[in-house]
Design an enzyme around this catalytic site. Structure first.
Site, short mmCIF file in Angstrom:
data_model
loop_
_atom_site.label_atom_id
_atom_site.label_comp_id
_atom_site.label_asym_id
_atom_site.label_seq_id
_atom_site.Cartn_x
_atom_site.Cartn_y
_atom_site.Cartn_z
N SER A 1 0.86 -1.18 0.00
CA SER A 1 0.00 0.00 0.00
C SER A 1 0.89 1.22 0.00
O SER A 1 2.08 1.14 0.37
CB SER A 1 -0.89 0.00 1.25
OG SER A 1 -1.55 1.25 1.41
N TYR B 1 -2.40 -1.57 10.59
CA TYR B 1 -2.39 -1.58 9.13
C TYR B 1 -1.07 -1.07 8.55
O TYR B 1 -0.44 -1.74 7.73
CB TYR B 1 -3.56 -0.77 8.57
CG TYR B 1 -3.73 -0.93 7.08
CD1 TYR B 1 -4.31 -2.07 6.54
CD2 TYR B 1 -3.28 0.05 6.19
CE1 TYR B 1 -4.45 -2.24 5.18
CE2 TYR B 1 -3.40 -0.11 4.82
CZ TYR B 1 -4.00 -1.26 4.32
OH TYR B 1 -4.12 -1.42 2.96
#
Length: 308
Positions: free
Chosen positions: A148, A160
């Site tokens: 990401s 995350y």
């Protein structure tokens, strides 16, 4: 330049219930690949089977369960030609399975909140990769790991961002180690897209859950109206997510397909206009500059909304 013989190449994809994995499975199936799509739920597997050709195979996989992964390896080895030690090999492994929540201020978190995300996004990815490496080496195949832009630039607290930074580091190590065996490793770095991972409703619901369990002294420090004043500034949130989140998931799956089909795949793929033109360039700036820009554009991500 592309490789040939798509119809003879097997690709295993995790996280195919929805989002990027689901679209990629359909996309590669349409190109003639022998796709093996791993889903978490029976409904996800059934829906994908109904939407694709009989050539595509599905199986249930929990990437946090080593035994579930072992069974997936056995299934795939049978599909590609026999037992692992005799199999023709697996051309592509796409590690796409992931989750985003819980996210929020770090001092709202408990250790379990970090492990929930890390177990899927990082430890599960590593476990899947390690168990499939023998098949990948036989085919001199490809590994495509979904990271990401949050693996370059930290925007939120929780597990995350650490998980995606870990995916970047693991992929770099794997690429160097596997180069001797002809296995190529690529990293996909999507910007913001409209998937379950970026669902504002899911994130807000989880933020409410985290808030309700906080000790009173932590709530006092943030202010009892913190959620309403900042995190729940719906107009700001909705505007920001509309501006940032693209509904065109094919921008990501095209990168994945290129990594699987190009003779010379890239090491990293920035997917989405925001990743290419904003987030990745921003990640190269000094930290204090990046912090200021993000805090200005996305105030609901920061504790700067606390009333003094």
């Amino acid at each position: 330049y592309k490789v040939d013989g798509f119809r003879d190449k097997h690709v295993f994809i995790t996280g195919c219930d929805s989002g990027f994995g689901n679209l990629l499975a359909k996309q590669l199936d349409g190109k003639g690949f022998q796709v093996i799509a791993a889903c978490l739920t029976e409904k996800g597997a059934a829906d994908l089977t109904a939407a694709t050709s009989p050539r595509l195979k599905t199986l249930l996989l929990n990437v946090t369960d080593s035994e579930s992964i072992r069974k997936a390896v056995e299934f795939v080895s049978t599909e590609v030609g026999g037992e692992v030690r005799r199999a023709a090999g697996l051309w592509g492994l796409v590690n796409n399975a992931g989750r985003s929540i819980p996210i929020g201020p770090t001092d709202w978190m408990e250790m379990e909140d970090f492990t929930k995300v890390l177990d899927v996004n990082l430890i599960g990815l590593i476990d899947v990769t390690l168990q499939f490496i023998p098949l990948l080496k036989k085919a001199r195949g490809r590994v495509v790991n979904v990271a990401s832009i949050l693996g370059r630039l930290n925007l939120v607290g929780g597990g995350y961002c650490p998980s995606k930074w870990g995916v970047e580091a693991f992929s770099d190590s794997l690429r160097k180690d596997m180069s001797h065996f002809g296995v190529k490793v690529s990293i996909i770095e999507p910007g913001f897209f409209k998937t379950a991972v970026t669902s504002v409703d899911l994130i807000n619901a989880d933020m409410r859950r985290l808030w309700t369990r906080l000790p009173q002294h932590v709530k006092n420090a943030y202010g009892n109206t913190y959620l309403e004043d900042c995190r729940y500034n719906t107009k700001v949130q909705d505007f920001s997510m509309r501006m940032l989140c693209s509904a065109d998931l094919s921008q990501v799956t095209r990168c994945m397909e290129h990594a699987l089909t190009a003779r010379f795949p890239r090491t990293r793929y920035g997917a989405g206009w925001d990743a290419k033109l904003f987030w990745i360039p921003l990640s190269y700036l000094p930290s204090f500059v990046a912090d200021f820009v993000v805090k200005t554009l996305l105030p609901f991500l920061y504790t700067g909304c606390i009333k003094k």
